[in-house]
Design an enzyme around this catalytic site. Structure first.
Site, PDB file in Angstrom:
ATOM      1  N   SER A 184      67.774  24.892  -2.306  1.00  0.00           N
ATOM      2  CA  SER A 184      67.208  24.294  -1.288  1.00  0.00           C
ATOM      3  C   SER A 184      66.175  24.945  -0.503  1.00  0.00           C
ATOM      4  O   SER A 184      65.905  26.215  -1.104  1.00  0.00           O
ATOM      5  CB  SER A 184      68.117  23.983   0.247  1.00  0.00           C
ATOM      6  OG  SER A 184      67.444  23.552   1.371  1.00  0.00           O
ATOM      7  N   TYR A 203      74.103  27.523   6.608  1.00  0.00           N
ATOM      8  CA  TYR A 203      73.594  27.008   5.101  1.00  0.00           C
ATOM      9  C   TYR A 203      72.688  27.658   4.746  1.00  0.00           C
ATOM     10  O   TYR A 203      72.397  27.918   3.498  1.00  0.00           O
ATOM     11  CB  TYR A 203      73.213  25.317   5.725  1.00  0.00           C
ATOM     12  CG  TYR A 203      72.764  24.650   4.671  1.00  0.00           C
ATOM     13  CD1 TYR A 203      73.522  24.036   3.767  1.00  0.00           C
ATOM     14  CD2 TYR A 203      71.447  24.285   4.752  1.00  0.00           C
ATOM     15  CE1 TYR A 203      73.016  23.213   2.661  1.00  0.00           C
ATOM     16  CE2 TYR A 203      70.728  23.925   3.530  1.00  0.00           C
ATOM     17  CZ  TYR A 203      71.628  23.052   2.675  1.00  0.00           C
ATOM     18  OH  TYR A 203      71.158  22.541   1.635  1.00  0.00           O
TER      19      TYR A 203
END
Length: 255
Positions: free
Chosen positions: A143, A156
């Site tokens: 990401s 995350y």
């Protein structure tokens, strides 16, 4: 991009970016192993789509946060296709919680699914690729948040930061074996994990405005990049992350 005769495992492969990756790798000729945990009906439907493209496919239910189930996933892949050439560590979750309110249970779940699974998925893929010879490709779906903070989603971001160093370190370690390890760092993508934003017109408009290209990505756009990285065209890429973010990491308020 011809992947004819290659076998690819895609974790979390029956929805979102994983589903798009499965279909694109199949379009390029690869045999597919779809890892999933929930929604077996979605996996069965996806298997039919892959077969319609003329490819062989199996679905395997495996909780990739557990090493024993990852081992079973690889065993079934090798039993079905004799070899594994492409490993896509795609499975991921988030809690959208901050450092102040993330519980131990939430932390453990995010790190286990996002990072632990990628670590041992990489390990098992590399062991199999070395055993069979000929090298291979390991692609970690990370990401922009492996490098770009996202307040309110701390666990995350931590998991993706770990994936960044997994990609770099494993890429260096495995290079002598002809195994290339590359990360893919998507920005905002239209997938179920972003359903809250995608279903709120005001939130989506604000998000689009923050992206230089003016829109979120389609899952297929990430899948196209993965297929390229799995192909001979990416034969000199390893130990790095390729960001596909529409320029969002470079956006500026224009001081």
């Amino acid at each position: 991009m011809n992947l004819k005769g290659k076998t690819a495992i895609v974790t979390g492969g029956n929805s979102g970016i994983g589903l798009a990756i499965v279909l694109e790798l199949a379009r390029q000729g690869a045999n597919i192993v779809i890892d999933y945990l929930v929604h077996p009906e979605a996996t069965e439907e996806l298997e039919e789509q892959v077969r319609a493209l003329g490819n062989c496919v199996i679905g395997v239910r495996a909780d990739v946060s557990k090493v024993s189930e990852l081992q079973s996933l690889f065993a079934q892949a090798v039993e079905a296709f004799d070899h594994v050439d492409i490993m896509v560590n795609n499975a991921g979750v988030e809690t959208r919680t901050s450092i102040l309110d993330t519980t131990e249970e939430q932390y453990d779940r995010v790190l286990a699914i996002n990072l632990k699974s990628a670590f041992f998925g990489t390990q098992l893929a590399a062991q199999q690729m070395i055993k069979q010879g000929g090298g291979g490709r390991i692609i970690n779906i990370s990401s922009v948040h492996e490098d770009w903070p996202m307040p309110g989603n701390t666990a995350y971001c931590l998991s993706k930061g770990g994936m960044r160093m997994l990609t770099r370190t494993a890429g260096v370690e495995l290079a002598p074996h002809g195994i290339l390890v590359v990360g893919v760092g998507p920005g905002a993508v239209s997938t179920p994990i972003n359903s809250v934003t995608m279903s709120d017109e005001a939130l989506l408009k604000r998000l689009d405005a923050s992206i230089p290209l003016g829109r979120v990505a389609k899952p297929e756009e990430i899948a196209n990049l993965v297929a390229f990285l799995a192909s001979d065209g990416a034969s000199y890429l390893t130990a790095t992350t390729v960001f596909a973010d529409g320029g969002i990491m470079q956006s500026s308020p224009g001081l």
